[in-house]
Design an enzyme around this catalytic site. Sequence first.
Site, PDB file in Angstrom:
ATOM      1  N   THR A  37       0.933  -1.001  -0.051  1.00 45.06           N
ATOM      2  CA  THR A  37      -0.001   0.077   0.168  1.00 45.06           C
ATOM      3  C   THR A  37       0.922   1.226  -0.047  1.00 45.06           C
ATOM      4  OG1 THR A  37      -0.095   0.001   2.331  1.00 45.06           O
ATOM      5  CG2 THR A  37      -1.906  -1.049   1.049  1.00 45.06           C
ATOM      6  N   LEU A  74       5.669  -0.055  11.361  1.00 40.03           N
ATOM      7  CA  LEU A  74       4.341   0.760  10.996  1.00 40.03           C
ATOM      8  C   LEU A  74       3.803  -0.181   9.784  1.00 40.03           C
ATOM      9  CD1 LEU A  74       6.368   3.260  12.093  1.00 40.03           C
ATOM     10  CD2 LEU A  74       3.992   4.503  11.352  1.00 40.03           C
ATOM     11  N   THR A  93       0.492 -10.128   8.743  1.00 38.98           N
ATOM     12  CA  THR A  93       1.388  -8.950   9.041  1.00 38.98           C
ATOM     13  C   THR A  93       1.487  -8.399  10.533  1.00 38.98           C
ATOM     14  OG1 THR A  93       1.315  -8.253   6.507  1.00 38.98           O
ATOM     15  CG2 THR A  93       2.021  -6.570   8.164  1.00 38.98           C
ATOM     16  N   TYR A 146      -8.008  -6.603  10.916  1.00 44.62           N
ATOM     17  CA  TYR A 146      -7.203  -5.456  11.338  1.00 44.62           C
ATOM     18  C   TYR A 146      -7.074  -5.360  12.816  1.00 44.62           C
ATOM     19  CZ  TYR A 146      -5.127  -0.800  11.172  1.00 44.62           C
ATOM     20  OH  TYR A 146      -4.420   0.277  11.660  1.00 44.62           O
TER      21      TYR A 146
HETATM   22  N1  NAD Z   1      -3.302   6.319   9.073  1.00 41.48           N
HETATM   23  C1  NAD Z   1      -3.891   6.243  10.332  1.00 41.48           C
HETATM   24  O1  NAD Z   1      -5.001   7.083  10.845  1.00 41.48           O
HETATM   25  C2  NAD Z   1      -3.674   5.114  11.361  1.00 41.48           C
HETATM   26  C3  NAD Z   1      -4.341   4.978  12.441  1.00 41.48           C
HETATM   27  C4  NAD Z   1      -4.041   4.038  13.683  1.00 41.48           C
HETATM   28  C5  NAD Z   1      -3.143   3.316  13.070  1.00 41.48           C
HETATM   29  N2  NAD Z   1      -2.155   3.619  12.034  1.00 41.48           N
HETATM   30  C6  NAD Z   1      -0.943   2.554  11.839  1.00 41.48           C
HETATM   31  O2  NAD Z   1      -0.075   3.085  11.393  1.00 41.48           O
HETATM   32  C7  NAD Z   1       0.859   2.258  10.353  1.00 41.48           C
HETATM   33  C8  NAD Z   1       0.970   3.210   9.131  1.00 41.48           C
HETATM   34  O3  NAD Z   1      -0.480   3.173   8.574  1.00 41.48           O
HETATM   35  P1  NAD Z   1      -0.467   4.305   7.286  1.00 41.48           P
HETATM   36  O4  NAD Z   1      -1.802   5.034   7.298  1.00 41.48           O
HETATM   37  O5  NAD Z   1       0.709   4.843   6.967  1.00 41.48           O
HETATM   38  O6  NAD Z   1      -0.576   3.116   6.293  1.00 41.48           O
HETATM   39  P2  NAD Z   1       0.055   2.918   4.783  1.00 41.48           P
HETATM   40  O7  NAD Z   1      -0.756   1.694   4.148  1.00 41.48           O
HETATM   41  O8  NAD Z   1       0.364   4.205   4.123  1.00 41.48           O
HETATM   42  O9  NAD Z   1       1.483   2.351   5.063  1.00 41.48           O
HETATM   43  C9  NAD Z   1       1.647   1.136   5.646  1.00 41.48           C
HETATM   44  C10 NAD Z   1       3.027   0.674   4.891  1.00 41.48           C
HETATM   45  O10 NAD Z   1       3.382  -0.631   5.185  1.00 41.48           O
HETATM   46  C11 NAD Z   1       3.745  -1.469   4.000  1.00 41.48           C
HETATM   47  N3  NAD Z   1       3.428  -2.978   4.435  1.00 41.48           N
HETATM   48  C12 NAD Z   1       2.389  -3.576   4.817  1.00 41.48           C
HETATM   49  N4  NAD Z   1       2.492  -4.764   4.942  1.00 41.48           N
HETATM   50  C13 NAD Z   1       3.915  -4.900   4.809  1.00 41.48           C
HETATM   51  C14 NAD Z   1       4.414  -6.357   4.873  1.00 41.48           C
HETATM   52  N5  NAD Z   1       3.764  -7.539   5.366  1.00 41.48           N
HETATM   53  N6  NAD Z   1       5.800  -6.140   4.824  1.00 41.48           N
HETATM   54  C15 NAD Z   1       6.263  -5.114   4.374  1.00 41.48           C
HETATM   55  N7  NAD Z   1       5.780  -3.847   4.273  1.00 41.48           N
HETATM   56  C16 NAD Z   1       4.296  -3.945   4.394  1.00 41.48           C
HETATM   57  C17 NAD Z   1       2.887  -0.753   3.069  1.00 41.48           C
HETATM   58  O11 NAD Z   1       3.320  -1.070   1.699  1.00 41.48           O
HETATM   59  C18 NAD Z   1       3.046   0.593   3.250  1.00 41.48           C
HETATM   60  O12 NAD Z   1       4.014   1.156   2.767  1.00 41.48           O
HETATM   61  C19 NAD Z   1       0.089   0.904  10.304  1.00 41.48           C
HETATM   62  O13 NAD Z   1       0.635   0.020  11.153  1.00 41.48           O
HETATM   63  C20 NAD Z   1      -1.377   1.321  10.759  1.00 41.48           C
HETATM   64  O14 NAD Z   1      -1.870   0.196  11.311  1.00 41.48           O
HETATM   65  C21 NAD Z   1      -2.709   4.343  11.154  1.00 41.48           C
END
Ligand code: NAD
Length: 308
Positions: A37, A74, A93, A146
């Site tokens: 993503t 993350l 993951t 999730y």
């Molecule tokens: N954005 C929000 O509002 C929010 C809220 C709560 C928690 N989070 C947490 O923060 C983190 C980042 O979220 P985000 O919004 O930046 O999402 P995002 O999808 O932009 O970023 C996630 C990143 O992780 C990488 N990724 C996913 N699975 C992977 C794997 N198995 N191996 C290697 N890379 C992998 C994706 O390619 C991506 O670059 C996540 O863990 C998410 O659960 C985000």
Amino acid sequence: MKKSALVAGGAGFIGSHLVDHLTKRDYTVTVIDNLVTGQRKNIHHLLSNGVRLLEADINEPLNLSEKFDEIYNLASPASPVDFDTMPMFILKTGVDGHRNLLDKAKADGSRILFASTSEVYGDPLKHPQDESYFGNVNCRGPRACYDEAKRVGETLTMIYQKHHQVDTRTVRIFNTYGPRMRLDDGRIVPNFFKQALAGEPLTIHGDGEQTRSFCYVSDLVEGIFLTMQSDCTEPINLGSVFEFKVKDFASQVLKLTRSRSSLEFLPARQDDPLQRRPDISRAETLLGWSPKVALEDGLLKTLEYFSN
Ligand SMILES: NC(=O)c1ccc[n+]([C@@H]2O[C@H](COP(=O)([O-])OP(=O)(O)OC[C@H]3O[C@@H](n4cnc5c(N)ncnc54)[C@H](O)[C@@H]3O)[C@@H](O)[C@H]2O)c1
């Protein structure tokens, strides 16, 4: 000596801003990301500045010989549209991927931070939510892959801390927004912007009375960094305490984009929380942290990004 950090998910929305933050603080940064993503362009400006990108899946054995002072995990798809298309990958993951990173931290004596989520509180029966609240999660619902992955991720973190003496940190992130979100990722901020800029109706699931709080990404990243530097091994909520009704938020997006789109109300999504707002007393007391960026300022920066 320069500190070193491994950022799993560093090519994603929040991860890439964290890499910016660490680079400015003179860290040597390695990103591990399978780009499921995330996007290379999010960190393109850093790749020529010493940041290394390893295109790899954290669910697979990590072939990393070097040691890192800090590991930030993350890595996880985080958008509701992903919950439908790759539920097993998300679950794996949060569990296997996170465990691989915990093993790496254990082997090397690194400090590791887990990016958990407000989703561990589910559809909360307590408001606002502080870290002692156990949550109200439907383990069979559409968001379960999730929510439960993150809950197990927290359990794994606690086990490695207590039984394997790994130096862990956990943040529970609430809704965050800003540049580098994917316009089509289905989350409320990009969705409204996408619709408003295209002159399409802004779609709201339910009556729009449900509330959300939105934290600008630079504030969040500062909170993540401070948590990593702190002594707090318990989970810490990070998010904005200013709560908005979804329909009022939609009106604000219309105003900022000068869009004449209408609001379209669709059936409510199953298990979509009615209210969500963090109690951030722990972050305020232990980190001296609270969000600084006003919603309108953050939305303007986000609009600028989406408009380009
Ligand atoms: N954005 C929000 O509002 C929010 C809220 C709560 C928690 N989070 C947490 O923060 C983190 C980042 O979220 P985000 O919004 O930046 O999402 P995002 O999808 O932009 O970023 C996630 C990143 O992780 C990488 N990724 C996913 N699975 C992977 C794997 N198995 N191996 C290697 N890379 C992998 C994706 O390619 C991506 O670059 C996540 O863990 C998410 O659960 C985000």
